[in-house]
Design an enzyme around this catalytic site. Structure first.
Site, short mmCIF file in Angstrom:
data_model
loop_
_atom_site.label_atom_id
_atom_site.label_comp_id
_atom_site.label_asym_id
_atom_site.label_seq_id
_atom_site.Cartn_x
_atom_site.Cartn_y
_atom_site.Cartn_z
N ILE A 224 1.12 -1.16 -0.01
CA ILE A 224 -0.14 -0.02 0.10
C ILE A 224 0.89 1.26 0.13
O ILE A 224 1.43 1.51 1.01
CB ILE A 224 -1.03 -0.14 1.37
CG1 ILE A 224 -1.76 -1.29 1.14
CG2 ILE A 224 -1.82 1.31 1.17
CD1 ILE A 224 -2.62 -1.21 2.30
N PRO A 225 1.10 1.87 -1.12
CA PRO A 225 2.15 2.78 -1.42
C PRO A 225 2.19 3.98 -0.64
O PRO A 225 2.06 5.06 -1.19
CB PRO A 225 2.30 2.82 -3.02
CG PRO A 225 0.81 3.01 -3.36
CD PRO A 225 0.22 1.77 -2.32
N CYS A 226 2.23 4.04 0.79
CA CYS A 226 2.24 5.45 1.43
C CYS A 226 3.52 6.07 1.21
O CYS A 226 3.62 7.46 1.29
CB CYS A 226 1.98 5.16 2.83
SG CYS A 226 3.24 4.01 3.74
N HIS A 227 4.55 5.83 0.62
CA HIS A 227 5.92 6.31 0.24
C HIS A 227 5.51 7.27 -0.90
O HIS A 227 6.44 8.23 -1.16
CB HIS A 227 6.78 5.50 -0.02
CG HIS A 227 6.73 4.40 -1.23
ND1 HIS A 227 5.94 3.22 -1.26
CD2 HIS A 227 6.99 4.66 -2.46
CE1 HIS A 227 5.91 2.86 -2.41
NE2 HIS A 227 6.74 3.62 -3.14
#
Length: 169
Positions: free
Chosen positions: A137-140
């Site tokens: 889950i690409p929170c970056h």
């Protein structure tokens, strides 16, 4: 009450090192770099009433293989079952994060707009900080409105590495 079995394994590749955890339903947690099983235990205490941590390298291999492909720049997406535990609001934020294309970024305000809660920017930031599945889950891919790198559970160094990997910097 039924006990949830949480399977874990160490992931080590080049200068990447963290713990991955899966339930029977799918990948549910990716630890911060260079943290111990205590980080996993602290997370599990918040999410499950009864659980048992079981080290199982073989069971986690499918997840580790996909993380390896991503970190080597061979894959832009993940094809795996996930089981993130969070509130309905957190789930909405995480779903919006999952829609950010590889190599692109969004601001916290854009995520708040995306979930139809434009005034909830701080709450969005908190939900992003609670994301249990770093990279998957690409929170970056979420940065400050001014383009600055901002908070990341795994640290800004890892966030910068991931964005560079995706050529989004």
């Amino acid at each position: 009450m039924q006990e949830t079995h949480l399977y874990w394994s160490n992931f080590i590749m080049q200068d990447w090192q963290f713990i991955v955890v899966a339930s029977e339903k799918g990948l549910c947690y990716i630890g911060s770099p260079y943290q111990s099983i205590e980080e996993v235990n602290n997370w599990a205490l918040r999410c499950y009433s009864h659980y048992k941590l079981i080290q199982d390298d073989q069971k986690l291999q499918v997840y580790k293989d996909q993380l390896t492909s991503y970190l080597l720049g061979e894959a832009e997406t993940f094809q795996l079952q996930i089981d993130p535990i969070g509130t309905r609001f957190q789930q909405q934020v995480w779903e919006a994060l999952a829609e950010i294309p590889y190599g692109e970024t969004r601001s916290y305000a854009e995520i708040a707009e995306r979930i139809n809660r434009p005034r909830a920017v701080r709450a969005v930031g908190s939900a992003i900080g609670a994301n249990p599945l770093l990279m998957v889950i690409p929170c970056h891919r979420v940065i400050g409105k001014n383009g600055a790198l901002t908070g990341f559970r795994a640290g800004l160094e890892m966030k910068a590495k991931l964005l560079k990997l995706e050529q989004a910097m």
